[in-house]
Design an enzyme around this catalytic site. Structure first.
Site, mmCIF file in Angstrom:
data_model
loop_
_atom_site.group_PDB
_atom_site.id
_atom_site.type_symbol
_atom_site.label_atom_id
_atom_site.label_comp_id
_atom_site.label_asym_id
_atom_site.label_seq_id
_atom_site.Cartn_x
_atom_site.Cartn_y
_atom_site.Cartn_z
ATOM 1 N N ASN A 80 -4.214 1.056 -2.268
ATOM 2 C CA ASN A 80 -3.714 -0.290 -2.538
ATOM 3 C C ASN A 80 -2.749 -0.281 -3.714
ATOM 4 O OD1 ASN A 80 -5.232 -1.615 -0.498
ATOM 5 N ND2 ASN A 80 -7.048 -1.465 -1.793
ATOM 6 N N ASN A 84 -13.047 -1.806 7.068
ATOM 7 C CA ASN A 84 -13.000 -2.401 5.737
ATOM 8 C C ASN A 84 -13.563 -3.815 5.849
ATOM 9 O OD1 ASN A 84 -10.866 -3.429 7.194
ATOM 10 N ND2 ASN A 84 -9.306 -3.006 5.684
ATOM 11 N N HIS A 88 -14.192 -7.851 5.766
ATOM 12 C CA HIS A 88 -13.411 -9.079 5.931
ATOM 13 C C HIS A 88 -14.317 -10.291 5.940
ATOM 14 C CE1 HIS A 88 -9.480 -7.263 6.960
ATOM 15 N NE2 HIS A 88 -10.237 -6.271 7.417
ATOM 16 N N GLN A 97 0.833 -1.213 0.000
ATOM 17 C CA GLN A 97 0.000 0.000 0.000
ATOM 18 C C GLN A 97 0.864 1.258 0.000
ATOM 19 O OE1 GLN A 97 -1.128 -2.366 2.537
ATOM 20 N NE2 GLN A 97 -2.994 -3.003 1.489
ATOM 21 N N ASN A 119 -1.632 -2.213 10.098
ATOM 22 C CA ASN A 119 -0.167 -2.168 10.056
ATOM 23 C C ASN A 119 0.309 -0.808 9.558
ATOM 24 O OD1 ASN A 119 0.389 -4.878 10.914
ATOM 25 N ND2 ASN A 119 -0.207 -5.601 8.890
ATOM 26 N N CYS A 177 -6.129 0.303 7.505
ATOM 27 C CA CYS A 177 -4.905 -0.486 7.394
ATOM 28 C C CYS A 177 -4.205 -0.419 8.746
ATOM 29 C CB CYS A 177 -4.004 0.049 6.283
ATOM 30 S SG CYS A 177 -2.477 -0.887 6.099
ATOM 31 N N CYS A 230 -1.616 -8.535 7.627
ATOM 32 C CA CYS A 230 -2.739 -7.611 7.463
ATOM 33 C C CYS A 230 -3.268 -7.320 8.857
ATOM 34 C CB CYS A 230 -3.820 -8.237 6.583
ATOM 35 S SG CYS A 230 -5.313 -7.220 6.407
ATOM 36 N N GLY A 250 -7.005 -7.483 9.137
ATOM 37 C CA GLY A 250 -7.343 -8.892 8.974
ATOM 38 C C GLY A 250 -7.085 -9.697 10.232
ATOM 39 N N GLU A 269 -5.679 -10.038 0.349
ATOM 40 C CA GLU A 269 -6.174 -8.670 0.529
ATOM 41 C C GLU A 269 -6.674 -8.087 -0.784
ATOM 42 O OE1 GLU A 269 -4.626 -4.645 2.857
ATOM 43 O OE2 GLU A 269 -3.365 -6.421 2.728
ATOM 44 N N ARG A 270 -7.793 -7.386 -0.737
ATOM 45 C CA ARG A 270 -8.342 -6.790 -1.957
ATOM 46 C C ARG A 270 -7.386 -5.707 -2.459
ATOM 47 N NH1 ARG A 270 -13.405 -2.854 -0.045
ATOM 48 N NH2 ARG A 270 -12.227 -1.721 1.525
#
Length: 278
Positions: free
Chosen positions: A64, A161, A163, A44, A75, A73, A221, A224, A212-213
């Site tokens: 992305n 987002n 999942h 990203q 991380n 996001c 992630c 995630g 990941e999309r």
């Protein structure tokens, strides 16, 4: 254009400082920066931006590798916090161990721990299908879809987002590259979805791989990991504090109860500094 290359548990980023008012990168520029052969290489692109919100140090945007925008996001948020702290030190205006940043999904408190990691408030998980979004279901738990000829059981949740979390017996044997993109294309996920494959090791440990999309499978992630952990906690597979081992490293997730916000603790590392010349 100056940039910083960073990563959080292997989930890597190109960080751009846009506080001077420069425009966000175009999709084409994002793809060029993210290319691992001809660009810098990253999952990203993160943009540091000014914000009028009182009490917030900065806001950040998330793009992305394919140029699409992302809403969250985890991380990346830790890396943004570390970048802001280093930048403040360089300017002679040190930031405290705790401060707030702002993502497209909302405001987040960050805290630097004694062992050098970053703890981030990820907000409350949302299991309401319409807000994930998840189409065609009245609930987000134990959902079933026919995907690529297989009957897939999953639970869905939004961490800012979307999942889908699939429990597997052996993470190494999970068909991530086949089922991940197949679920992302399914009409049940109108905004696509991040697909997590989770193995329960014991009451305090999970193993996870995420497709990941806009990126594909990543080394880590953060959102995630939160999604997998809250699904596992809600279903009683694990305790309310759990380590999530991803290919690039381990994140710790705390969710004290269903009404609480989720906290994620993990590393944030600088890799190198550079200048992009178009």
């Amino acid at each position: 254009m100056r940039f910083s290359k960073m990563h959080g548990a292997g989930n890597d980023f190109v960080v751009l400082d846009l506080r001077d008012g420069r425009e966000a990168p175009s999709p084409a520029l994002c793809r060029a920066l993210a290319d691992r052969h001809t660009g810098v290489g990253c999952d990203q692109i993160l943009t540091i931006e000014a914000t009028p919100t009182a009490g917030v140090v900065a806001r950040y945007g998330i793009f992305n590798a394919d140029g699409s925008r992302a809403g969250q996001c985890g991380n990346g948020a830790r890396c943004v916090a570390a970048w802001l702290r280093r930048d403040a030190d360089a300017r002679g205006s040190a930031l405290p161990d705790r401060f707030d940043v702002e993502s497209p999904a909302g405001r987040h408190a960050v805290e630097f721990t004694a062992d050098g990691r970053v703890r981030l408030d990820m907000g409350r998980p949302d299991f309401e299908p319409a807000r994930i979004p998840l189409a065609g279901f009245t609930h987000a738990d134990d959902c079933r879809l026919a995907v690529d000829g297989d009957a897939i059981a999953f639970s869905a949740v939004s961490m800012g987002n979307p999942h889908a979390v699939i429990r597997v017996d052996d993470i190494a044997a999970a068909e991530v590259e086949r089922l991940g993109p197949a679920l992302q294309r399914d009409a049940a996920f109108p905004d696509s979805v991040n697909v997590g494959f989770v193995e329960v090791v014991d009451r305090g440990h999970l193993r996870l791989r995420v497709y990941e999309r806009g990126v594909g499978e990543t080394l880590a992630c953060g959102s995630g990991a939160c999604a997998a952990a809250v699904v596992a906690m809600r279903d009683g597979w694990v305790e309310r504090g759990v380590d999530v081992a991803l290919p690039g490293g381990t994140l710790h997730i705390d969710w004290p109860d269903d009404a609480a916000t989720v906290a994620m603790t993990g590393p944030a590392a600088f890799v190198f500094e550079g200048e992009w010349i178009a």
